[in-house]
Motif scaffolding. Structure first.
Motif, short mmCIF file in Angstrom:
data_model
loop_
_atom_site.label_atom_id
_atom_site.label_comp_id
_atom_site.label_asym_id
_atom_site.label_seq_id
_atom_site.Cartn_x
_atom_site.Cartn_y
_atom_site.Cartn_z
N GLY A 40 23.42 -19.00 4.01
CA GLY A 40 22.83 -17.88 4.35
C GLY A 40 22.30 -18.11 5.78
O GLY A 40 21.09 -17.71 6.24
N SER A 41 22.84 -18.83 6.59
CA SER A 41 22.30 -19.01 8.08
C SER A 41 23.58 -19.37 8.84
O SER A 41 24.69 -19.63 8.56
CB SER A 41 21.31 -20.25 8.03
OG SER A 41 21.97 -21.50 7.64
N PHE A 42 22.99 -19.61 10.24
CA PHE A 42 24.22 -20.15 10.99
C PHE A 42 23.35 -20.68 12.41
O PHE A 42 22.44 -19.88 12.65
CB PHE A 42 25.32 -19.04 11.61
CG PHE A 42 24.77 -17.77 12.21
CD1 PHE A 42 24.77 -17.72 13.60
CD2 PHE A 42 24.16 -16.67 11.40
CE1 PHE A 42 24.39 -16.65 14.08
CE2 PHE A 42 23.47 -15.81 12.40
CZ PHE A 42 23.67 -15.48 13.50
N GLY A 101 24.61 -29.56 8.10
CA GLY A 101 23.74 -28.26 8.34
C GLY A 101 23.20 -28.45 9.75
O GLY A 101 23.85 -28.97 10.64
N GLY A 102 21.88 -28.24 9.84
CA GLY A 102 21.37 -28.58 11.06
C GLY A 102 21.02 -29.84 11.29
O GLY A 102 20.84 -30.19 12.52
N GLY A 103 21.31 -30.78 10.45
CA GLY A 103 21.35 -32.32 10.70
C GLY A 103 22.45 -32.68 11.41
O GLY A 103 22.65 -33.59 12.19
N GLN A 151 28.85 -28.57 8.44
CA GLN A 151 28.08 -27.23 8.25
C GLN A 151 28.02 -26.54 7.29
O GLN A 151 29.04 -26.60 6.25
CB GLN A 151 28.47 -26.26 9.26
CG GLN A 151 28.47 -27.03 11.02
CD GLN A 151 27.25 -27.42 11.59
OE1 GLN A 151 27.08 -28.17 12.29
NE2 GLN A 151 25.89 -26.97 11.02
N THR A 152 26.82 -25.88 6.77
CA THR A 152 26.81 -25.22 5.65
C THR A 152 26.46 -23.87 5.56
O THR A 152 26.39 -23.04 5.02
CB THR A 152 25.83 -25.79 4.72
OG1 THR A 152 24.59 -25.80 5.24
CG2 THR A 152 26.08 -27.33 4.16
N GLY A 153 26.05 -23.25 6.87
CA GLY A 153 25.26 -22.10 7.17
C GLY A 153 25.98 -20.99 6.37
O GLY A 153 25.07 -20.50 5.71
C1 S0N Z 1 23.38 -33.05 1.70
C2 S0N Z 1 24.17 -32.89 0.73
C3 S0N Z 1 25.57 -32.70 1.01
C4 S0N Z 1 24.01 -34.02 -0.19
O1 S0N Z 1 24.56 -33.94 -1.60
P1 S0N Z 1 23.93 -34.82 -2.78
O2 S0N Z 1 24.12 -36.30 -2.34
O3 S0N Z 1 24.66 -34.46 -3.92
O4 S0N Z 1 22.35 -34.79 -2.98
P2 S0N Z 1 21.73 -33.59 -3.53
O5 S0N Z 1 21.46 -33.96 -4.87
O6 S0N Z 1 22.21 -32.10 -3.31
O7 S0N Z 1 20.24 -33.88 -2.93
C5 S0N Z 1 19.49 -34.70 -3.23
C6 S0N Z 1 17.99 -33.97 -3.07
O8 S0N Z 1 17.58 -33.75 -1.80
C7 S0N Z 1 17.46 -32.04 -1.77
N1 S0N Z 1 18.09 -31.63 -0.60
C8 S0N Z 1 19.06 -32.06 0.26
N2 S0N Z 1 19.32 -31.33 1.17
C9 S0N Z 1 18.01 -30.32 1.29
C10 S0N Z 1 17.65 -29.49 2.09
N3 S0N Z 1 18.59 -29.14 3.33
N4 S0N Z 1 16.58 -28.89 2.14
C11 S0N Z 1 15.75 -29.10 0.96
N5 S0N Z 1 16.28 -30.17 -0.08
C12 S0N Z 1 17.36 -30.69 0.10
C13 S0N Z 1 18.20 -31.78 -2.86
O9 S0N Z 1 17.70 -30.43 -3.51
C14 S0N Z 1 17.91 -32.64 -3.99
O10 S0N Z 1 16.58 -32.58 -4.32
P3 S0N Z 1 16.25 -32.45 -6.08
O11 S0N Z 1 16.72 -33.88 -6.50
O12 S0N Z 1 14.94 -32.45 -6.20
O13 S0N Z 1 16.95 -31.51 -6.53
C15 S0N Z 1 23.29 -31.68 0.10
O14 S0N Z 1 22.07 -32.15 -0.45
C16 S0N Z 1 23.35 -30.43 0.63
O15 S0N Z 1 24.35 -29.68 0.76
N6 S0N Z 1 22.13 -30.12 1.07
C17 S0N Z 1 21.81 -28.74 1.80
C18 S0N Z 1 22.41 -28.98 3.10
C19 S0N Z 1 22.04 -27.62 3.91
O16 S0N Z 1 22.56 -26.42 3.59
N7 S0N Z 1 21.16 -27.39 4.81
C20 S0N Z 1 20.56 -26.54 5.36
C21 S0N Z 1 21.55 -26.02 6.54
N8 S0N Z 1 20.91 -24.79 7.39
C22 S0N Z 1 20.26 -25.48 8.40
O17 S0N Z 1 19.87 -26.63 8.49
C23 S0N Z 1 19.45 -24.65 9.29
C24 S0N Z 1 19.13 -25.19 10.78
C25 S0N Z 1 18.21 -24.60 11.61
O18 S0N Z 1 17.11 -24.68 11.45
C26 S0N Z 1 18.77 -23.32 12.24
C27 S0N Z 1 19.06 -23.73 13.64
C28 S0N Z 1 19.73 -22.73 14.29
C29 S0N Z 1 19.95 -21.28 13.85
C30 S0N Z 1 19.50 -20.89 12.50
C31 S0N Z 1 18.87 -22.01 11.83
C32 S0N Z 1 18.61 -21.57 10.38
O19 S0N Z 1 17.64 -21.55 9.83
O20 S0N Z 1 19.57 -21.03 9.64
#
Ligand code: S0N
Length: 292
Positions: free
Chosen positions: A167-169, A139-141, A161-163
């Motif tokens: 629900g984001s991009f 994602g943003g990371g 990317q996951t946007g």
């Molecule tokens: C990273 C992933 C794939 C890891 O999977 P894994 O190993 O199975 O771990 P999990 O069990 O999923 O995660 C462990 C714990 O960590 C929490 N967690 C992980 N990522 C996040 C996160 N991003 N936010 C909050 N919590 C997170 C899990 O919930 C879990 O906690 P517990 O055990 O308490 O449940 C997997 O974790 C994954 O897919 N994570 C989410 C990735 C994601 O969708 N990120 C967000 C994408 N969007 C952005 O980054 C937006 C960026 C932005 O700011 C932006 C910039 C420009 C224009 C628009 C935007 C916008 O806001 O949209």
């Protein structure tokens, strides 16, 4: 024998790194040593997802590294492993505090997307930024490593990317600059399908520079940093702004022009103008040769 000696020297050099902690941050760790700044996102329990406070701290650290004339290279990485043994560079915006207008900070409760400021700073900072990616860059990371000058990945690195899934991009650097790196077709695939790619796939598509065993990630970063630090700082600075200029429109040209102005100030011509003004006389620019 020569190789062994070089290798030994390198290990001695790396083990001699004495990181000095700067500031007392909550979400990140900021350290410096021997011309290198290391910035670590330190929220392993959420795979180093960032919240507005994390980004605020990152902005302070990057600004400090920019202002610090001792620093020539900045390493950006994520803390790990987490308690479940998994690693992450950064998993993007903290989805738990995402509201309708952006990510809500604890300080003032106002929603914002301050990571865009961070992306711009990483790109325009006149020093080389190297992302050291272990585990997830999602994602943003993922965009954060994309905007870094170079990326060294551990064998366990995963990119994506996951946007559209959450629900984001990111239609800024996250889309257009990514497309410049991996090409239009691949960038569209990355965003439309939201799949994950391992380190070998990432290397093949030119998304990263090198893969190393996780135990060597930091030492490789330091080794690359030292190679860069041995080179002309102004040449590196000019190259960074030159690489950016073509892509970043007027902001890129401003950056390149800023470096040109800096070099002009170092010439004999520029001080003549200033001295003449201060001495209340006409400047004598005619005495300078027109360079062909
Ligand atoms: C990273 C992933 C794939 C890891 O999977 P894994 O190993 O199975 O771990 P999990 O069990 O999923 O995660 C462990 C714990 O960590 C929490 N967690 C992980 N990522 C996040 C996160 N991003 N936010 C909050 N919590 C997170 C899990 O919930 C879990 O906690 P517990 O055990 O308490 O449940 C997997 O974790 C994954 O897919 N994570 C989410 C990735 C994601 O969708 N990120 C967000 C994408 N969007 C952005 O980054 C937006 C960026 C932005 O700011 C932006 C910039 C420009 C224009 C628009 C935007 C916008 O806001 O949209």
């Amino acid at each position: 024998l020569k190789n062994i000696r070089v290798h030994t020297l390198l290990i001695t050099e790396i083990s001699a790194m004495r990181w000095i902690k700067c500031f007392d941050f909550k979400d990140i760790i900021y350290e410096k040593a021997d011309g290198i700044a290391k910035i670590t996102i330190n929220r392993p329990e959420v795979r180093n997802a960032f919240r507005p406070e994390t980004v605020k701290e990152l902005l302070i650290a990057f600004h400090d590294a920019k202002e610090c004339s001792d620093v020539g290279v900045i390493l950006l990485t994520g803390a790990g492993p987490a308690s479940d043994g998994k690693y992450a560079f950064c998993s993007g915006g903290d989805q738990r505090i995402r509201a309708n207008k952006g990510y809500v900070g604890e300080d003032d409760g106002v929603a914002r997307l301050n990571v865009l400021d961070l992306q711009k700073l990483i790109r325009s900072i006149p020093k080389v930024v190297i992302a050291l990616v272990a585990g997830y860059a999602i994602g943003g990371g993922h965009v954060l490593h994309v905007v870094c000058d170079l990326t060294i990945a551990a064998e366990n690195a995963i990119f994506g990317q996951t946007g559209p899934k959450v629900g984001s991009f990111d239609g800024g650097f996250g889309a257009s600059y990514l497309a410049r790196i991996v090409g239009q077709k691949k960038a569209r695939e990355i965003w439309y399908l939201c799949m994950q790619y391992d380190a070998n796939e990432a290397l093949k598509m030119g998304l990263i520079n090198k893969i190393v065993p996780i135990s060597e990630l930091e030492s490789e970063g330091i080794s690359w940093a030292n190679k860069i630090l041995a080179h002309s700082p102004l040449a590196i600075r000019c190259l960074k702004s030159a690489f950016n200029a073509e892509l970043d429109g007027q902001a890129g040209i401003q950056e390149l022009a800023g470096t040109a102005t800096l070099l002009y100030y170092m010439s004999e011509e520029a001080p003549e103008g200033k001295n003449a003004y201060l001495e209340k006389r006409k400047p004598e620019f005619k005495k300078f040769t027109r360079i062909k």
